[in-house]
Motif scaffolding. Structure first.
Motif, short mmCIF file in Angstrom:
data_model
loop_
_atom_site.label_atom_id
_atom_site.label_comp_id
_atom_site.label_asym_id
_atom_site.label_seq_id
_atom_site.Cartn_x
_atom_site.Cartn_y
_atom_site.Cartn_z
N UNK A 1 0.85 -1.19 0.00
CA UNK A 1 0.00 0.00 0.00
C UNK A 1 0.88 1.23 0.00
N UNK A 2 0.54 2.20 -0.85
CA UNK A 2 1.27 3.47 -0.92
C UNK A 2 0.29 4.58 -0.54
N UNK A 3 0.69 5.41 0.41
CA UNK A 3 -0.11 6.57 0.81
C UNK A 3 0.71 7.82 0.55
N UNK A 4 0.08 8.83 -0.05
CA UNK A 4 0.75 10.10 -0.37
C UNK A 4 0.34 11.17 0.62
N UNK A 5 1.30 12.02 1.00
CA UNK A 5 1.07 13.11 1.93
C UNK A 5 1.45 14.42 1.26
N UNK A 6 0.64 15.47 1.53
CA UNK A 6 0.79 16.77 0.87
C UNK A 6 0.93 17.88 1.91
N UNK A 7 1.39 19.03 1.48
CA UNK A 7 1.54 20.18 2.38
C UNK A 7 0.21 20.85 2.69
N UNK A 8 -0.75 20.76 1.79
CA UNK A 8 -1.95 21.58 1.93
C UNK A 8 -3.27 20.83 1.76
N UNK A 9 -3.24 19.50 1.90
CA UNK A 9 -4.48 18.73 1.76
C UNK A 9 -4.34 17.39 2.47
N UNK A 10 -5.44 16.69 2.58
CA UNK A 10 -5.44 15.38 3.23
C UNK A 10 -4.67 14.36 2.39
N UNK A 11 -4.19 13.30 3.01
CA UNK A 11 -3.46 12.26 2.27
C UNK A 11 -4.32 11.60 1.19
N UNK A 12 -3.65 11.00 0.21
CA UNK A 12 -4.32 10.24 -0.85
C UNK A 12 -3.88 8.78 -0.73
N UNK A 13 -4.82 7.89 -0.99
CA UNK A 13 -4.51 6.47 -0.93
C UNK A 13 -5.37 5.77 0.09
N UNK A 14 -5.05 4.54 0.36
CA UNK A 14 -3.87 3.86 -0.15
C UNK A 14 -4.06 3.37 -1.59
N UNK A 15 -2.94 3.39 -2.32
CA UNK A 15 -2.86 2.77 -3.64
C UNK A 15 -2.38 1.34 -3.38
N UNK A 16 -3.11 0.35 -3.85
CA UNK A 16 -2.79 -1.04 -3.55
C UNK A 16 -2.19 -1.74 -4.77
N UNK A 17 -1.15 -2.53 -4.53
CA UNK A 17 -0.54 -3.30 -5.61
C UNK A 17 0.14 -4.52 -5.04
N UNK A 18 0.54 -5.41 -5.92
CA UNK A 18 1.23 -6.65 -5.54
C UNK A 18 2.59 -6.68 -6.22
N UNK A 19 3.59 -7.09 -5.47
CA UNK A 19 4.91 -7.36 -6.04
C UNK A 19 5.08 -8.87 -5.96
N UNK A 20 5.11 -9.55 -7.09
CA UNK A 20 5.20 -11.01 -7.07
C UNK A 20 6.46 -11.51 -6.36
#
Length: 123
Positions: free
Chosen positions: A46-65
């Motif tokens: 899971x990847x979560x993005x954090x910003x200076x002026x807004x709420x976080x985005x995500x989680x972006x979900x993916x699989x690494x085989x």
């Protein structure tokens, strides 16, 4: 093989330029995280993005085989939302298996391109 890597990684610096030069998609300005899963089992990430002026985005979900590498362009992440261009952000990557993470940026706003890479911070 003994597990290598960490389950949590941080890339404190992120920015996708709004423009670029050169042929698409190879020379599109982008941010990439390169993930190595050397374990014998798939890794749920899971990847979560954090910003200076807004709420976080995500989680972006993916699989690494298992026993594979996966290069993930942040430009291509769009669920739950598209990663904004021209905006500073940081990312936190969490995995259920140990991974190694490396961050790369291609800035092709000028004909003289710039490529930067660094190992992410793992804990």
């Amino acid at each position: 093989m003994e597990a290598i890597g960490r389950r949590r990684w941080v890339i404190a610096e992120g920015y996708i330029p709004e423009t670029g030069t050169g042929p698409e998609p190879q020379m599109t300005s982008h941010e990439t995280v390169c993930l190595l899963n050397a374990s014998p089992e798939d890794a749920a990430v899971e990847i979560t993005l954090y910003f200076a002026d807004r709420a976080p985005a995500g989680p972006y979900r993916l699989t690494v085989p298992a026993e594979r590498t996966r290069h993930v362009r942040f430009n291509e992440l769009d669920d739950p939302e598209r990663v904004p261009r021209g905006t500073d952000y940081a990312s936190v990557i969490v995995s259920d298996r140990p991974l190694v993470a490396q961050h790369t940026r291609l800035d092709s706003r000028q004909a003289e391109n710039a490529l930067m890479t660094t190992i992410a911070y793992g804990e």
